[in-house]
Design a protein around this motif. Structure first.
Motif, short mmCIF file in Angstrom:
data_model
loop_
_atom_site.label_atom_id
_atom_site.label_comp_id
_atom_site.label_asym_id
_atom_site.label_seq_id
_atom_site.Cartn_x
_atom_site.Cartn_y
_atom_site.Cartn_z
N ARG A 99 -98.56 63.99 22.51
CA ARG A 99 -98.76 64.54 21.16
C ARG A 99 -100.21 64.41 20.73
O ARG A 99 -100.89 63.44 21.05
CB ARG A 99 -97.88 63.80 20.14
CG ARG A 99 -96.40 63.92 20.37
CD ARG A 99 -95.65 63.16 19.27
NE ARG A 99 -94.41 62.66 19.78
CZ ARG A 99 -94.25 61.47 20.34
NH1 ARG A 99 -95.27 60.65 20.43
NH2 ARG A 99 -93.08 61.10 20.81
N ARG A 100 -100.63 65.37 19.91
CA ARG A 100 -102.02 65.36 19.43
C ARG A 100 -102.04 65.78 17.95
O ARG A 100 -101.10 66.37 17.44
CB ARG A 100 -102.87 66.33 20.25
CG ARG A 100 -102.85 66.00 21.73
CD ARG A 100 -103.50 67.06 22.59
NE ARG A 100 -103.06 66.92 23.98
CZ ARG A 100 -103.42 67.71 24.96
NH1 ARG A 100 -104.23 68.73 24.71
NH2 ARG A 100 -102.97 67.52 26.19
N SER A 101 -103.14 65.47 17.33
CA SER A 101 -103.34 65.88 15.94
C SER A 101 -104.82 66.11 15.71
O SER A 101 -105.65 65.35 16.23
CB SER A 101 -102.80 64.81 14.98
OG SER A 101 -102.99 65.20 13.63
N LEU A 108 -103.36 68.40 11.20
CA LEU A 108 -102.77 69.52 11.93
C LEU A 108 -102.07 68.92 13.15
O LEU A 108 -102.72 68.56 14.15
CB LEU A 108 -103.87 70.50 12.35
CG LEU A 108 -104.78 70.99 11.20
CD1 LEU A 108 -105.90 71.86 11.75
CD2 LEU A 108 -103.98 71.72 10.15
N TYR A 109 -100.76 68.78 13.06
CA TYR A 109 -100.00 67.98 14.02
C TYR A 109 -99.39 68.84 15.12
O TYR A 109 -98.65 69.79 14.84
CB TYR A 109 -98.89 67.23 13.27
CG TYR A 109 -98.02 66.34 14.11
CD1 TYR A 109 -98.58 65.34 14.90
CD2 TYR A 109 -96.64 66.49 14.12
CE1 TYR A 109 -97.78 64.51 15.67
CE2 TYR A 109 -95.83 65.67 14.89
CZ TYR A 109 -96.41 64.68 15.66
OH TYR A 109 -95.61 63.86 16.42
N ASP A 110 -99.70 68.51 16.35
CA ASP A 110 -99.18 69.20 17.53
C ASP A 110 -98.16 68.28 18.20
O ASP A 110 -98.51 67.44 19.03
CB ASP A 110 -100.34 69.53 18.47
CG ASP A 110 -99.89 70.08 19.82
OD1 ASP A 110 -98.68 70.33 19.99
OD2 ASP A 110 -100.76 70.26 20.69
N ALA A 111 -96.88 68.43 17.83
CA ALA A 111 -95.85 67.53 18.34
C ALA A 111 -95.54 67.79 19.81
O ALA A 111 -95.11 66.88 20.52
CB ALA A 111 -94.57 67.69 17.51
N ARG A 112 -95.71 69.02 20.28
CA ARG A 112 -95.60 69.41 21.68
C ARG A 112 -94.20 69.34 22.27
O ARG A 112 -93.77 70.22 22.98
CB ARG A 112 -96.53 68.59 22.57
CG ARG A 112 -97.97 68.97 22.40
CD ARG A 112 -98.90 68.25 23.34
NE ARG A 112 -100.21 68.87 23.23
CZ ARG A 112 -100.69 69.74 24.09
NH1 ARG A 112 -99.98 70.08 25.14
NH2 ARG A 112 -101.87 70.30 23.90
N HIS A 113 -93.48 68.25 22.04
CA HIS A 113 -92.21 68.07 22.72
C HIS A 113 -91.18 69.09 22.24
O HIS A 113 -91.11 69.40 21.05
CB HIS A 113 -91.68 66.65 22.50
CG HIS A 113 -92.61 65.61 23.04
ND1 HIS A 113 -92.57 64.30 22.63
CD2 HIS A 113 -93.61 65.69 23.95
CE1 HIS A 113 -93.50 63.61 23.27
NE2 HIS A 113 -94.15 64.44 24.07
N ASP A 132 -105.56 61.41 18.18
CA ASP A 132 -106.09 62.11 17.01
C ASP A 132 -107.52 62.57 17.28
O ASP A 132 -108.34 61.79 17.78
CB ASP A 132 -106.14 61.17 15.79
CG ASP A 132 -104.78 60.91 15.19
OD1 ASP A 132 -103.85 61.71 15.44
OD2 ASP A 132 -104.64 59.91 14.46
N HIS A 151 -101.60 57.91 15.76
CA HIS A 151 -100.26 58.30 15.34
C HIS A 151 -99.49 57.07 14.81
O HIS A 151 -99.86 55.92 15.00
CB HIS A 151 -99.50 59.03 16.43
CG HIS A 151 -100.12 60.36 16.77
ND1 HIS A 151 -99.40 61.39 17.34
CD2 HIS A 151 -101.37 60.85 16.60
CE1 HIS A 151 -100.18 62.44 17.53
NE2 HIS A 151 -101.39 62.11 17.08
N SER A 187 -94.45 68.50 28.75
CA SER A 187 -95.05 69.11 27.56
C SER A 187 -96.31 68.39 27.12
O SER A 187 -97.11 68.92 26.35
CB SER A 187 -94.04 69.15 26.40
OG SER A 187 -93.60 67.84 26.09
#
Length: 297
Positions: free
Chosen positions: A93-95, A108-113, A14, A41, A90
């Motif tokens: 994950r980030r947010s 603002l969630y970046d799931a990426r997978h 995060d 997360h 990939s």
């Protein structure tokens, strides 16, 4: 290794930006406090919360072979917590979480997978077979672990977060778990009844932020659990409060207490988490939870 709680899915990094208000004004530049990042997360919050409450807890997830993934692995090494990972190109994950002075947030969630990602079930199978309880985060790949957890005859929980009671994506998780956590933010009025009618849940806990939580035990009238006020820990950041609630609820339930006492412990832990900036930076310990529980009578 025997585990009290094994968490499948839900670790990432995060980045927290403290903003003056939400929504943001339509200007080109806004000056903010120093931007910080944290391992966070939902799955991590539950695993770490259980660890700090004295349980043997571990986590399995898909991360990247990147700086964020390295940071996660290093933290779990430092904590001496079991971590099992599958690496995916990939990335981790980030947010980016925008946090207001009163603790409100927008993630603002970046799931990426990629959608439909599947991994080798050996990622979780050995630990599921030796765990008392399995908490399955709503990562798409993790739905494949539900059948293994059911076959292992351990208890299962999940957090559906802002499920609306209709989205099919969440239904596998909702129907497989013995304990279902869900936010009331988008929940339809008949969603809890649907879970009981179609799943195996003994209890559904609907979390409602400052309004507390609602304890729905199968075949009983729902019970409102008011939010806990900790005057010495004013709200500064609500990141991770729901995960802290889940961890304390599970820890006390595994200690053998009733549903109400488990929910009260969750409320205390959630309020405690709101008193520190960042994500999962200061979760409640077993000793502090005991002190706060006694103070509430």
């Amino acid at each position: 290794m025997e585990l009290d709680v094994f968490v499948i899915g839900g670790v990432g990094v995060d980045t927290v930006v403290r903003v003056p208000a939400l929504p943001l004004p339509a200007v080109e530049t806004i000056h903010v406090d120093p931007v910080e990042s944290y391992v966070g997360h939902t799955g991590h919050g539950v695993a770490l919360g259980c660890h700090l409450l004295g349980l043997r807890a571990g986590l399995a997830d898909v991360i990247g072979d990147d700086a964020e993934g390295y940071r996660i692995r290093r933290l779990y090494d430092d904590l001496r917590m079991p971590l099992h990972v599958a690496l995916h190109p990939s990335g981790t994950r980030r947010s980016v979480n925008l946090v207001t002075p009163d603790g409100g947030r927008l993630a603002l969630y970046d799931a990426r997978h990629p959608a439909g990602l599947r991994v080798d079930p050996d990622l979780w199978r050995t630990n599921v077979a030796h765990a008392t309880h399995v908490h399955v985060s709503i990562m798409d790949f993790a739905r494949d672990a539900l059948s293994d957890a059911l076959a292992a005859d351990c208890t299962i929980s999940t957090d559906l977060h802002d499920w609306d009671g209709r989205n099919d994506y969440h239904k596998d998780f909702a129907t497989a778990a013995d304990i279902v956590f869900v936010s009331t933010s988008a929940l339809r009025a008949d969603a809890v009844d649907w879970i009981f009618a179609n799943g195996r849940a003994e209890v559904v806990v609907a979390m409602s932020g400052a309004d507390g939580s609602y304890l729905h035990v199968r075949d009983r009238a729902p019970l409102h659990i008011p939010a806990v006020d900790l005057p010495d820990r004013p709200v500064v950041d609500t990141n991770g409060a729901g995960d802290a609630y889940v961890a304390a609820f599970l820890a006390r339930r595994l200690d053998g207490v009733g549903w109400y006492d488990a929910a009260l412990a969750g409320s205390i832990a959630g309020a405690w988490a709101c008193g520190s900036p960042g994500t999962h930076t200061d979760l409640i310990t077993a000793e502090e939870l005991a002190v706060r529980s006694r103070a509430l009578g």
